[in-house]
Scaffold this motif. Structure first.
Motif, PDB file in Angstrom:
ATOM      1  N   VAL A 165       0.842  -1.209   0.000  1.00  0.00           N
ATOM      2  CA  VAL A 165       0.000   0.000   0.000  1.00  0.00           C
ATOM      3  C   VAL A 165       0.876   1.257   0.000  1.00  0.00           C
ATOM      4  CG1 VAL A 165      -1.657   1.330   1.355  1.00  0.00           C
ATOM      5  CG2 VAL A 165      -2.001  -1.118   1.022  1.00  0.00           C
ATOM      6  N   ALA A 166       1.963   1.201   0.789  1.00  0.00           N
ATOM      7  CA  ALA A 166       2.866   2.364   0.831  1.00  0.00           C
ATOM      8  C   ALA A 166       3.448   2.623  -0.560  1.00  0.00           C
ATOM      9  CB  ALA A 166       3.982   2.116   1.835  1.00  0.00           C
ATOM     10  N   TRP A 167       3.792   1.546  -1.250  1.00  0.00           N
ATOM     11  CA  TRP A 167       4.328   1.688  -2.615  1.00  0.00           C
ATOM     12  C   TRP A 167       3.258   2.255  -3.542  1.00  0.00           C
ATOM     13  CZ3 TRP A 167       4.064  -2.546  -6.707  1.00  0.00           C
ATOM     14  CH2 TRP A 167       4.765  -2.155  -7.864  1.00  0.00           C
ATOM     15  N   ARG A 168       2.024   1.756  -3.362  1.00  0.00           N
ATOM     16  CA  ARG A 168       0.890   2.221  -4.174  1.00  0.00           C
ATOM     17  C   ARG A 168       0.723   3.731  -4.064  1.00  0.00           C
ATOM     18  NH1 ARG A 168      -2.216   3.805  -7.132  1.00  0.00           N
ATOM     19  NH2 ARG A 168      -4.345   3.184  -7.680  1.00  0.00           N
ATOM     20  N   LEU A 169       0.977   4.262  -2.849  1.00  0.00           N
ATOM     21  CA  LEU A 169       0.743   5.687  -2.620  1.00  0.00           C
ATOM     22  C   LEU A 169       1.967   6.541  -2.969  1.00  0.00           C
ATOM     23  CD1 LEU A 169      -1.163   5.410   0.789  1.00  0.00           C
ATOM     24  CD2 LEU A 169      -2.134   5.773  -1.482  1.00  0.00           C
ATOM     25  N   SER A 170       3.088   5.888  -3.265  1.00  0.00           N
ATOM     26  CA  SER A 170       4.300   6.665  -3.547  1.00  0.00           C
ATOM     27  C   SER A 170       4.300   7.145  -5.001  1.00  0.00           C
ATOM     28  CB  SER A 170       5.538   5.807  -3.280  1.00  0.00           C
ATOM     29  OG  SER A 170       5.700   4.865  -4.328  1.00  0.00           O
ATOM     30  N   PRO A 171       5.018   8.247  -5.266  1.00  0.00           N
ATOM     31  CA  PRO A 171       5.029   8.774  -6.646  1.00  0.00           C
ATOM     32  C   PRO A 171       5.714   7.840  -7.645  1.00  0.00           C
ATOM     33  CG  PRO A 171       6.349  10.157  -5.161  1.00  0.00           C
ATOM     34  CD  PRO A 171       5.755   9.076  -4.324  1.00  0.00           C
ATOM     35  N   SER A 172       6.568   6.940  -7.160  1.00  0.00           N
ATOM     36  CA  SER A 172       7.288   6.059  -8.081  1.00  0.00           C
ATOM     37  C   SER A 172       6.465   4.823  -8.451  1.00  0.00           C
ATOM     38  CB  SER A 172       8.606   5.613  -7.446  1.00  0.00           C
ATOM     39  OG  SER A 172       8.338   4.826  -6.305  1.00  0.00           O
ATOM     40  N   PHE A 173       5.155   4.838  -8.089  1.00  0.00           N
ATOM     41  CA  PHE A 173       4.346   3.632  -8.270  1.00  0.00           C
ATOM     42  C   PHE A 173       4.188   3.243  -9.738  1.00  0.00           C
ATOM     43  CE2 PHE A 173       0.032   1.724  -8.754  1.00  0.00           C
ATOM     44  CZ  PHE A 173       0.320   0.508  -8.161  1.00  0.00           C
ATOM     45  N   THR A 174       3.753   4.174 -10.587  1.00  0.00           N
ATOM     46  CA  THR A 174       3.463   3.780 -11.969  1.00  0.00           C
ATOM     47  C   THR A 174       4.715   3.815 -12.828  1.00  0.00           C
ATOM     48  OG1 THR A 174       3.009   6.002 -12.730  1.00  0.00           O
ATOM     49  CG2 THR A 174       1.153   4.781 -11.815  1.00  0.00           C
ATOM     50  N   ARG A 175       4.616   3.136 -13.961  1.00  0.00           N
ATOM     51  CA  ARG A 175       5.742   3.107 -14.895  1.00  0.00           C
ATOM     52  C   ARG A 175       5.931   4.466 -15.549  1.00  0.00           C
ATOM     53  NH1 ARG A 175       5.193  -0.588 -19.685  1.00  0.00           N
ATOM     54  NH2 ARG A 175       2.978  -0.157 -19.470  1.00  0.00           N
ATOM     55  N   PHE A 176       4.844   5.205 -15.670  1.00  0.00           N
ATOM     56  CA  PHE A 176       4.896   6.460 -16.427  1.00  0.00           C
ATOM     57  C   PHE A 176       4.407   7.611 -15.552  1.00  0.00           C
ATOM     58  CE2 PHE A 176       4.452   3.054 -19.485  1.00  0.00           C
ATOM     59  CZ  PHE A 176       5.462   3.346 -20.382  1.00  0.00           C
ATOM     60  N   PRO A 177       5.255   8.061 -14.610  1.00  0.00           N
ATOM     61  CA  PRO A 177       4.796   9.121 -13.699  1.00  0.00           C
ATOM     62  C   PRO A 177       4.485  10.425 -14.438  1.00  0.00           C
ATOM     63  CG  PRO A 177       7.120   8.581 -13.326  1.00  0.00           C
ATOM     64  CD  PRO A 177       6.605   7.572 -14.290  1.00  0.00           C
ATOM     65  N   GLN A 178       5.063  10.613 -15.637  1.00  0.00           N
ATOM     66  CA  GLN A 178       4.821  11.863 -16.369  1.00  0.00           C
ATOM     67  C   GLN A 178       3.532  11.812 -17.178  1.00  0.00           C
ATOM     68  OE1 GLN A 178       6.640   9.426 -17.396  1.00  0.00           O
ATOM     69  NE2 GLN A 178       7.053   9.431 -19.583  1.00  0.00           N
ATOM     70  N   ARG A 179       2.852  10.661 -17.149  1.00  0.00           N
ATOM     71  CA  ARG A 179       1.628  10.511 -17.930  1.00  0.00           C
ATOM     72  C   ARG A 179       0.512  11.396 -17.374  1.00  0.00           C
ATOM     73  NH1 ARG A 179      -1.161   4.674 -17.820  1.00  0.00           N
ATOM     74  NH2 ARG A 179       0.379   3.936 -19.316  1.00  0.00           N
ATOM     75  N   ALA A 180      -0.222  12.038 -18.280  1.00  0.00           N
ATOM     76  CA  ALA A 180      -1.326  12.906 -17.846  1.00  0.00           C
ATOM     77  C   ALA A 180      -2.510  12.054 -17.393  1.00  0.00           C
ATOM     78  CB  ALA A 180      -1.744  13.817 -18.992  1.00  0.00           C
ATOM     79  N   ASP A 181      -3.226  12.530 -16.380  1.00  0.00           N
ATOM     80  CA  ASP A 181      -4.414  11.813 -15.904  1.00  0.00           C
ATOM     81  C   ASP A 181      -5.512  11.894 -16.953  1.00  0.00           C
ATOM     82  OD1 ASP A 181      -3.379  11.014 -13.536  1.00  0.00           O
ATOM     83  OD2 ASP A 181      -4.160  12.710 -12.383  1.00  0.00           O
ATOM     84  N   ARG A 182      -6.222  10.780 -17.119  1.00  0.00           N
ATOM     85  CA  ARG A 182      -7.370  10.820 -18.009  1.00  0.00           C
ATOM     86  C   ARG A 182      -8.575  11.292 -17.211  1.00  0.00           C
ATOM     87  NH1 ARG A 182      -9.501   6.628 -20.312  1.00  0.00           N
ATOM     88  NH2 ARG A 182      -8.996   5.236 -18.608  1.00  0.00           N
ATOM     89  N   LYS A 183      -8.993  12.516 -17.461  1.00  0.00           N
ATOM     90  CA  LYS A 183     -10.237  12.983 -16.841  1.00  0.00           C
ATOM     91  C   LYS A 183     -10.935  13.939 -17.800  1.00  0.00           C
ATOM     92  CE  LYS A 183      -8.186  16.654 -14.020  1.00  0.00           C
ATOM     93  NZ  LYS A 183      -6.735  16.434 -14.062  1.00  0.00           N
TER      94      LYS A 183
END
Lengths: 192, 407, 72
Positions: A165-183
């Motif tokens: 869960v801690a990893w899930r909440l960290s900024p390094s979680f996803t492969r593409f941190p620079q990806r824009a949110d789809r909203k």
């Protein structure tokens, strides 16, 4: 014979908890979109699913054996409705609740192509409720309450899930941190 | 943009939709065009096919095919007149709705035969005037199917067909995946027909004056007139009506003529393409295809030689990047990156491989969205890279041709 | 048979590009990129079905014909 049932019930309960902890961690791992332990993403995804199905198998074993156990005096009714049991109703009720939640999560996952991604995802979030309830049930209800081995297993499971869960909440979680949110662009909802 | 050009003699600029007394007056409309003949769906499909009427919203899809698809579903459709016109460079739908709204509403009734409901989807600002016109028409017995007004949000993609259907269903003007065609099943399940307001106005004319009359303007392959919004370096920017195949020179003349020497012209709007400022160039799909362009929704924007085409395209690309619906990953990530990369080129922040990177990103986003917003944006940029090839070369060495032209 | 991507649903988790590397690669942001026209050769049908089944966003579909992408 009744002792065998009792041992099986306890053992399968503990195995379910361990499996569920692994399932939660793998689910978070699958969500990251990363490969893990040299396994491709779809394998992480499949191990997550299969471990969950295995946990259900052990859980059914846990529940069925208790139905026949003379001490637990579990009724079919108690599998569905929590907190109505004869034996430690609160702790047993947590078990019922976790069981029902898990069934909901598994059934919606098996039917997700029919239900749609949104419904599936909302129900799947209940995993974060199901797991701690299952943990508390194991610690509080079991006759192994207070034994070193159960506390050790529970602590390891907790450490695993908390780390995930801690990893899930960290900024390094996803492969593409620079990806824009789809909203949805709010301009498309507004009418001036 | 409400100025309407008069036709100069001898050119194919000619007024049909924009002829006559402008305004919402019903009596003036009826004395000019008379009542519409009563037609059923098969007759409407037949005359749209005979006339060769295509959609005037940009894609140019034959109207009769969509009418047939909806009729084939066998269920009462929702029909929508689309006047969203989210494109900032376009003003023709707005002009048409203030100049000849009765033609649009006549056309809407033509396609609404047997419909479940009819909708006029236009910006909220125009609702009060149109509402009282709709009341008048209803009491005069002109609108057999009552027309509901739905507000179109002021956004680029709000006029996209599936976004229109979604907005009318109350779910926001959001484009949808195209696996299920809305002509078969729209957002609420009913077959849905979305037509640009100009297309409907032409249909209302065809119903009165016939397919043969309609074909006397335009070319054999692209019959009829279209409304063009002429902007940029012209003396009298505004809306012009002309037959397809009209020369670029005639269109610009109708808008007062170029105010300066032109380096290129943007045809088809922000999803269109840059073409040479050649006065003899016909504005038709056939003639513009080699440049990667099409008449689209009729936007024509003249670029003077003292303005940099790359800077102008980068500005448009930045606007388009901000106009994504926010649903599709390649579009919301790709368009801003594409705009930024093109801006680097426009601002002469040269680095090795910059033009190739622009082209790569434009190819990367193409075909990868629920709607054609990434495709149209990429098309504009591809065409700019070709039309302003010399500018690209100059920018890479830190020079800009438009500045040199200015001196 | 073709693979169809519903871009409004795709979340770029990357499973499909792993399961169908012959048909799909990934872009700069992890979203799938078609290598060709996404036609599924018979040999890849099982992998394509698995990709459809496993997509976390349910964004993939197998379609037998291409719907005409008619738009306004």
């Amino acid at each position: 014979m009744t002792d065998a049932l009792w041992y099986f019930a306890r053992g399968s309960g503990v195995i379910s908890l361990v499996l569920l902890s692994v399932v939660v961690a793998l689910g978070i791992g699958a969500r990251s979109g990363r490969t893990a332990f040299g396994l491709p993403r779809f394998t992480v995804n499949l191990v997550h699913r299969n471990a969950a199905l295995l946990a259900v198998v052990f859980l059914i074993g846990h529940v069925v054996s208790l139905l026949f156990d003379p001490y637990a005096q579990l009724r079919l009714f108690d599998l569905v409705v929590p907190f109505a049991g004869n034996y430690r109703p609160v702790w047993q009720g947590l078990g019922t609740l976790a069981f029902d939640l898990l069934l909901a999560i598994v059934i919606t996952s098996l039917l997700r192509h029919r239900l749609g991604a949104r419904t599936w995802r909302v129900v799947h979030w209940l995993a974060y409720l199901c797991w701690p309830i299952a943990l508390m049930h194991g610690l509080g209800n079991g006759s192994d309450n207070g034994t070193v081995w159960l506390w050790t297993i529970s602590a390891l499971c907790t450490a695993l899930v908390l780390a995930a869960v801690a990893w899930r909440l960290s900024p390094s979680f996803t492969r593409f941190p620079q990806r824009a949110d789809r909203k949805i662009n709010p301009a498309l909802q507004e009418v001036r | 943009m409400t100025s309407v050009a008069e036709a100069p003699p001898g050119s194919s600029v000619q007024l049909r939709l924009l002829a006559g007394t402008p305004g919402t007056r019903l009596d003036a409309h009826l004395s000019q065009h008379g009542r519409m003949p009563v037609t059923d769906t098969a007759q409407v499909i037949g005359m749209a096919r005979d006339a060769g009427l295509t959609g005037r919203g940009g894609a140019g899809f034959p109207l009769w095919r969509k009418l047939s698809a909806v009729a084939a579903s066998g269920r009462p459709p929702i029909v929508i007149a689309n006047g969203a016109e989210g494109e900032p460079a376009s003003g023709k739908d707005k002009t048409l709705l203030s100049y000849a709204p009765n033609l649009v509403l006549d056309g809407l009734q033509l396609i609404a035969y047997g419909a479940k409901s009819a909708v006029l989807y236009v910006p909220a600002a125009s609702h009060p005037g149109l509402r009282s016109l709709l009341d008048q028409r209803r009491s005069a017995g002109l609108d057999r199917v009552p027309v509901q007004l739905v507000a179109a949000p002021d956004a680029f993609v709000s006029g996209e067909e599936s976004a229109v259907a979604s907005a009318v269903a109350g779910r926001g003007a959001v484009p949808a995946d195209k696996l299920i065609r809305i002509t078969d099943s729209g957002p609420g399940g009913a077959p849905t027909l979305v037509q640009n307001v100009e297309t409907l106005a032409h249909l209302a004319m065809i119903a009165r004056y016939g397919a043969g009359w309609f074909r006397t303007a335009g070319t054999y392959d692209e019959p009829g007139t279209f409304l063009a919004t002429i902007g940029g370096a012209v003396a009298a920017p505004g809306v012009v009506e002309a037959g397809y195949g009209v020369s670029l020179g005639d269109l610009l003349t109708a808008a007062g003529g170029a105010t300066r020497r032109l380096s290129a012209v943007l045809v088809g709007g922000y999803h269109g393409g840059w073409v040479p400022a050649d006065p003899g160039l016909p504005i038709s799909r056939a003639a513009l295809t080699p440049y990667g362009g099409s008449p689209g929704a009729g936007v024509v924007m003249a670029l003077p030689t003292d303005a940099c085409g790359l800077v102008e395209t980068a500005r448009i690309a930045g606007y388009l990047a901000g106009q994504t619906a926010g649903q599709c990953g390649p579009c919301i990530n790709g368009l801003p990156r594409l705009a930024d990369t093109l801006t680097d080129l426009a601002q002469r922040r040269a680095r090795p491989g910059l033009p190739a990177e622009v082209e790569r990103l434009a190819r990367l986003v193409t075909g990868r969205g629920a709607c054609r917003h990434p495709d149209g944006s990429a098309r504009l940029i591809h065409s700019a890279m070709r039309a302003f090839e010399a500018d690209v070369a100059a920018h890479l060495t830190g020079r800009c041709l438009s500045e040199e032209n200015y001196r | 048979m073709r693979v169809h991507i519903d871009w409004t649903a795709c979340d770029g988790r990357g499973l499909c590009a792993e399961l169908l590397p012959e048909l799909l690669s990934e872009d700069d942001w992890g979203f799938p990129v078609a290598r060709g026209d996404m036609t599924v050769p018979p040999a890849l049908e099982p992998a394509a079905r698995q990709a459809v089944d496993r997509c976390p966003a349910l964004a993939l579909k197998l379609i037998t014909s291409d719907p005409a992408r008619a738009s306004s």
